[in-house]
Write an enzyme that holds these catalytic residues in place. Structure first.
Site, short mmCIF file in Angstrom:
data_model
loop_
_atom_site.label_atom_id
_atom_site.label_comp_id
_atom_site.label_asym_id
_atom_site.label_seq_id
_atom_site.Cartn_x
_atom_site.Cartn_y
_atom_site.Cartn_z
N THR A 88 -5.31 -55.39 43.51
CA THR A 88 -4.59 -56.44 44.24
C THR A 88 -3.11 -56.13 44.11
OG1 THR A 88 -6.22 -58.22 44.02
CG2 THR A 88 -3.97 -58.91 43.99
N GLY A 108 -12.25 -64.36 47.06
CA GLY A 108 -11.92 -64.41 45.64
C GLY A 108 -10.83 -65.43 45.35
N ASP A 109 -10.12 -65.19 44.27
CA ASP A 109 -9.07 -66.12 43.83
C ASP A 109 -7.77 -65.97 44.62
OD1 ASP A 109 -8.92 -63.51 42.61
OD2 ASP A 109 -7.30 -64.28 41.36
N1 ASP Z 1 -8.61 -60.99 42.33
C1 ASP Z 1 -9.06 -60.17 43.42
C2 ASP Z 1 -10.35 -60.70 43.94
O1 ASP Z 1 -11.18 -61.10 43.16
C3 ASP Z 1 -9.22 -58.73 43.02
C4 ASP Z 1 -8.12 -58.19 42.16
O2 ASP Z 1 -7.22 -58.87 41.80
O3 ASP Z 1 -8.16 -57.03 41.80
O4 ASP Z 1 -10.56 -60.64 45.12
#
Ligand code: ASP
Length: 296
Positions: free
Chosen positions: A162, A192-193
């Site tokens: 990310t 996701g988050d």
């Molecule tokens: N948090 C991101 C997700 O779960 C992935 C990441 O941060 O690497 O989509």
């Protein structure tokens, strides 16, 4: 107006131990210097975090934007969000397809839409209506970022990456932005988050936060807002608040990292994965750009 400013960037908490990330460290360092110049020249934190994240997206060096990985159906579904602290204005998109800059679309949601989060087909339509640059041939556009192999993106154990930015501007205002291609091997429609305000991204009058890691666990741990509350309400120092939330992510079975800045211009970063690609700079801190150095 003060001369105080601070900026932190991350390129994800998914680096592999032993891999050489000198190219991404150099990129993050250069970008942080550009961001510093913008903040010193009076750009707002909101504009700077958007510019930083858009650059990280288009670099193809991280699992976001051009470096995003496809879901199990071969589609590139991306998530992004942005928030301005003093106004709490927020914008995000999830499962958006075929746009060069998901964070740009998220900022347009913040500025032009009464919504906070627009998803999937609705997000595609919003981006189209707002005239955002479209990717006509996704298979040719997307690239594998440094440290990611074809085999990595075909497995399904929640490997991830990310990008994000947090900033304090010279007007004393905070902002945060985050953008991702999500986890590898994700199912269609998985969100996701990252696009969730209060989880992957948060900014208020006191703190701005951008998270990265296995999103499902950050959601269950309350991510960014839990961190903000630890700092604001539970009396944690900035660094303690980050560790407290990350410990909960770990207890639940996830891993990752996060970056934060407060209104005093203090920067904190933490990770419990192998590393966190990151850079930081402020009016009273020399540039730092590293991946595996532990956070204090
Ligand atoms: N948090 C991101 C997700 O779960 C992935 C990441 O941060 O690497 O989509």
């Amino acid at each position: 107006m003060s001369q105080k400013y601070a900026l932190a960037l991350h390129g994800g908490a998914g680096p592999k131990a032993g891999e050489d990330y000198s190219v991404t460290e150099a990129h993050l360092a250069e970008l942080a210097k550009e961001g510093e110049a913008l903040l010193k020249a009076g750009e707002t934190s909101l504009d700077v975090v958007k510019i930083m994240v858009a650059n990280l997206e288009s670099s193809g060096l991280y699992v976001a934007g051009k470096g995003a990985a496809p879901n199990i159906a071969g589609q590139f579904e991306l998530d992004a969000s942005i928030m301005e602290g003093h106004t709490r204005r927020s914008g995000s998109v999830s499962a958006i397809q075929d746009v060069v800059s998901p964070v740009g679309v998220a900022k347009a949601v913040l500025e032009k839409s009464p919504c906070v989060l627009i998803t999937a087909e609705g997000a595609n339509k919003f981006a189209h209506d707002e005239g955002f640059e479209k990717i006509s041939n996704p298979k040719d556009y997307y690239v594998l970022p440094i440290g990611v192999s074809q085999a990595d993106i075909e497995q399904e154990d929640m490997m991830h990456g990310t990008v994000g930015a947090v900033a304090l501007d010279i007007y004393g205002n905070l902002a945060a932005a985050t953008s991702t291609g999500g986890v590898f091997g994700k199912t269609e429609g998985r969100v996701g988050d990252t696009p969730l305000i209060g989880i992957g991204t948060w900014a208020d009058d006191d703190i701005a936060i951008s998270c990265t890691g296995t999103g499902e666990f950050f959601i269950r741990a309350g991510g960014a807002l839990t961190t903000a509350n630890g700092y604001k309400l539970a009396g944690d120092t900035l660094q303690e608040a980050l560790w407290r939330m990350l410990d909960e992510v770990k207890r639940l079975g996830g891993d990752g990292g996060l970056i934060a800045v407060n209104r005093k211009g203090e920067i904190a970063m933490a990770f419990n994965s192998d590393g966190l690609k990151r850079a930081a700079i402020s009016d009273n801190m020399e540039l730092v750009s590293t991946t595996f150095t532990p956070c204090r």
